[in-house]
Design a protein around this motif. Structure first.
Motif, PDB file in Angstrom:
ATOM      1  N   PRO A 266       6.258  -1.246  -3.868  1.00 52.88           N
ATOM      2  CA  PRO A 266       6.397   0.042  -4.536  1.00 52.88           C
ATOM      3  C   PRO A 266       7.835   0.541  -4.462  1.00 52.88           C
ATOM      4  O   PRO A 266       8.588   0.165  -3.567  1.00 52.88           O
ATOM      5  CB  PRO A 266       5.463   0.958  -3.749  1.00 52.88           C
ATOM      6  N   SER A 270       8.026   6.255  -5.627  1.00 61.83           N
ATOM      7  CA  SER A 270       6.571   6.260  -5.768  1.00 61.83           C
ATOM      8  C   SER A 270       5.913   6.372  -4.396  1.00 61.83           C
ATOM      9  O   SER A 270       4.957   7.113  -4.199  1.00 61.83           O
ATOM     10  CB  SER A 270       6.149   4.991  -6.501  1.00 61.83           C
TER      11      SER A 270
ATOM     12  N   GLU B  54       3.929  -1.043 -11.828  1.00 61.18           N
ATOM     13  CA  GLU B  54       3.262  -0.721 -10.561  1.00 61.18           C
ATOM     14  C   GLU B  54       2.645  -1.945  -9.896  1.00 61.18           C
ATOM     15  O   GLU B  54       2.154  -1.848  -8.771  1.00 61.18           O
ATOM     16  CB  GLU B  54       2.164   0.327 -10.803  1.00 61.18           C
ATOM     17  N   GLY B  57       3.989  -3.222  -6.293  1.00 63.12           N
ATOM     18  CA  GLY B  57       3.530  -2.398  -5.172  1.00 63.12           C
ATOM     19  C   GLY B  57       2.071  -2.644  -4.858  1.00 63.12           C
ATOM     20  O   GLY B  57       1.664  -2.717  -3.699  1.00 63.12           O
ATOM     21  N   HIS B  63      -0.608  -0.561  -2.644  1.00 64.53           N
ATOM     22  CA  HIS B  63      -0.208   0.810  -2.935  1.00 64.53           C
ATOM     23  C   HIS B  63      -0.374   0.999  -4.442  1.00 64.53           C
ATOM     24  O   HIS B  63       0.373   0.420  -5.223  1.00 64.53           O
ATOM     25  CB  HIS B  63       1.236   1.003  -2.499  1.00 64.53           C
ATOM     26  N   GLY B  65      -0.092   2.891  -7.827  1.00 63.74           N
ATOM     27  CA  GLY B  65       0.655   3.972  -8.470  1.00 63.74           C
ATOM     28  C   GLY B  65      -0.247   4.814  -9.367  1.00 63.74           C
ATOM     29  O   GLY B  65      -1.464   4.624  -9.418  1.00 63.74           O
TER      30      GLY B  65
END
Lengths: 393, 224
Positions: A266, A270, B54, B57, B63, B65
């Motif tokens: 990320p 974010s 995203e 991540g 994670h 988004g």
């Protein structure tokens, strides 16, 4: 409210300088970082437990005892002690010894550990991680509170007439925080015993932390330890300070981008939006931290992750200076001003002695003359009456 | 009456995209088939291309988004799903597979899913049933019996239209049966759900062996 730092003890290459500290450098450095934490006015220093590279902290009580000898005020704790692969008898003994050596300036946080291979190294099975944690704590709780323990459980050899020594300082067991990310059984155990609950908090969105903390608070009240608002809660966090938010982001970004846990994943922005990570000016970090109570309630302990992801010691020291001088005074004042009346302080050894012994003098145990064994009945201590409940051999 | 909620997950990345075209045609047939029995369908489309920023991540640390979170919310509410992706090198595209691999494994339990794939050559025809279907079996979703596959030459073949029609009707039948909701309402406890997972009903049961162990009880493992 206590504020402190927690270290996971990682030894990570500094992505800016390209150098990786040696174990010796990093161990010496963590001692200086802990001393600095006290110097800048923080209350707590916490260290993790790992048994594999790139981490150095395999023996937290040894490290904490050393730091305890070099500090005067700092509360020393773990983040976390492995209640799964450590024998609870060893935990009872080692942390009671630490408690004596640091004059009660310690507590400990229990966790399960997240590295699958560590379990077989210590003769355990990760599939049994949760029941191991629960059963082991049930035993640990008794070892610190009962002079002579009979125990039979599923995971370890039975105990008959066993006394964990030394007995806790002043007759008061070290305070325990149960750390968990998403296991309600751990929160339930913390609530049942009236112990603290520590939500790791980092990596997770606030709604998730809120649910776990709420569940613990409700169960704490259910078990009659006080109101939900009086339950003892700790939170993790992670921060990086700069004069301006831009400076903070610029300086932290290379470390964030290469960090073992979220590197190449990320974006910093974010992650900062969706988790408790605070990267910014002192005012931004203060605002964000004060926002935690909006979903976790008034709580007792805030620990920040700081010396990780390859940050060099000089940078960690600089961060600690800023935290102490430009963040901490406001955080303390604002937290105090906002908290609901009746919110308990973080437990300390002195306060716990005062609660347990209204005349203010804790128990000082003196062993009876050596009987040569501890399985044939009677109390091993002068001041304690003990009735054997196990079969006399 | 409330409309059936259909979520189209499209892993096609070009614009226009053959994969999106196939998914849209299937969605249109689903709407028509539902309309024939007087029922409505509300369609939301998740274009996975928009989730690409995203994805690192999500893959690196789970994670999710904002876009991923929206997609998860839509899928959680879905009564049916159309999952469509292109085939690359004899497998569903990495984007298609990665998206479903980072989702919570409780998210799609019991949900009817129409599987669809496009490819440049008919040699990829078994990818839908051989690979996509097994992934959705793992996710405990309910793929409809007829899969859609369209190689370049199929776009001119009326048989594709017939398969779309059949698959769409199967999806409508499964959505109308209320199976996914019934699983949630009647047999949800038979699955293991983690706290905070998509299967989490919001209630924590304290009436379990582990909860009793947490509160000082004895651990007595059950024989499996």
């Amino acid at each position: 409210m206590q504020f402190g730092i927690m270290s996971v003890s990682d030894i990570t290459r500094d992505p800016v300088s390209g150098t990786t500290p040696s174990e010796a450098e990093r161990i010496a450095s963590i001692v200086r970082i802990a001393r600095k934490a006290e110097e800048v006015g923080l209350d707590v220093f916490a260290i993790g437990e790992h048994h594999n590279p790139p981490f150095f902290s395999s023996a937290p009580t040894t490290l904490l005892a050393h730091i305890g000898a070099l500090t005067e005020r700092l509360v020393l704790t773990t983040s976390t002690t492995l209640i799964t692969t450590n024998d609870p008898v060893r935990i009872a003994e080692e942390y009671a010894m630490l408690q004596h050596l640091v004059g009660g300036r310690m507590d400990l946080m229990l966790g399960r550990g997240n590295t699958a291979p560590v379990y077989p190294w210590f003769g355990q099975d990760i599939r049994q991680g949760l029941p191991l944690a629960l059963e082991n704590y049930n035993l640990l709780h008794r070892l610190w509170r009962e002079d002579v323990v009979d125990f039979e459980g599923h995971f370890r050899t039975p105990l008959q007439g066993f006394t964990a020594t030394p007995r806790p300082l002043d007759g008061v067991a070290p305070f325990v925080w149960h750390g968990s990310i998403r296991t309600p059984e751990i929160a339930e155990q913390a609530a049942y015993y009236g112990n603290g609950f520590f939500a790791n908090h980092i990596f997770w969105p606030p709604e998730h932390t809120k649910r776990m903390v709420d569940f613990y608070r409700q169960r704490f009240e259910h078990y009659g330890h006080g109101t939900a608002g009086e339950a003892i809660v700790g939170l993790g966090g992670q921060l990086f300070l700069g004069r301006t938010s831009q400076e903070a982001r610029e300086r932290f970004r290379p470390y964030f981008n290469a960090a073992p846990v979220y590197g190449n994943g990320p974006t910093l922005e974010s992650f900062s939006t969706q988790t408790p990570l605070s990267v910014g000016s002192p005012a931004e970090v203060i605002d964000k931290t004060l926002g935690f109570r909006e979903y976790a309630g008034d709580y007792q302990r805030q620990l920040f992750l700081m010396d990780h992801a390859g940050l060099p010691e000089s940078l960690v020291m600089e961060q600690l200076e800023m935290l102490g001088s430009e963040v901490l005074p406001t955080l303390r004042a604002e937290t105090q001003a906002r908290r609901a009346p009746g919110t308990p302080d973080a437990p300390t050894h002195a306060a716990r002695v005062a609660t347990q012994f209204p005349d203010g003098v804790g128990r000082q145990v003196r062993p009876l003359a050596n009987r040569g064994d501890n399985v044939t009945g009677g109390s091993p201590y002068e001041d304690s009456e003990f009735v054997a409940t196990y079969p006399t051999l | 009456m409330t409309a059936h909620r259909l979520v189209v997950v499209n892993a096609g990345t070009s614009d226009p995209s053959a994969t999106r075209m196939l998914a849209d045609r299937a969605a249109a047939r689903v709407t028509r088939a539902a309309g024939e029995v007087g029922e409505e369908v509300r369609i939301d489309v998740v274009d996975l291309r928009q989730l690409l920023p995203e994805l690192p991540g999500a893959l690196a640390s789970r994670h999710l988004g904002e876009q991923f979170t929206r997609a998860v919310d839509l899928l959680a509410q879905a009564d049916g799903v159309i999952a469509a992706g292109p085939v690359y090198a004899a497998g569903p595209s990495g984007l298609f597979t990665s998206f479903f691999q980072v989702l919570d494994t409780d998210l799609l339990i019991g949900k009817p899913v129409l599987l669809a794939a496009t490819a440049g050559t008919a040699r990829h025809a078994l990818v839908v049933d051989g690979e996509m279907r097994s992934m959705f079996a793992y996710l405990r979703a309910l793929p409809v019996p007829t899969s859609l596959f369209a190689a370049s030459e199929d776009w001119g073949d009326g048989a594709l239209e017939g398969r779309i029609e059949r698959a769409a009707r199967e999806l409508v039948l499964l959505m109308r049966s209320g199976f996914a909701r019934a699983v949630r309402e009647e047999t949800w406890g038979a699955y293991q759900h983690e706290f905070g997972s998509a299967g989490d009903t919001g209630e924590v049961s304290v009436d379990t062996d582990l909860m009793r162990l947490a509160t000082g009880g004895r651990y007595t493992p059950r024989a499996n």
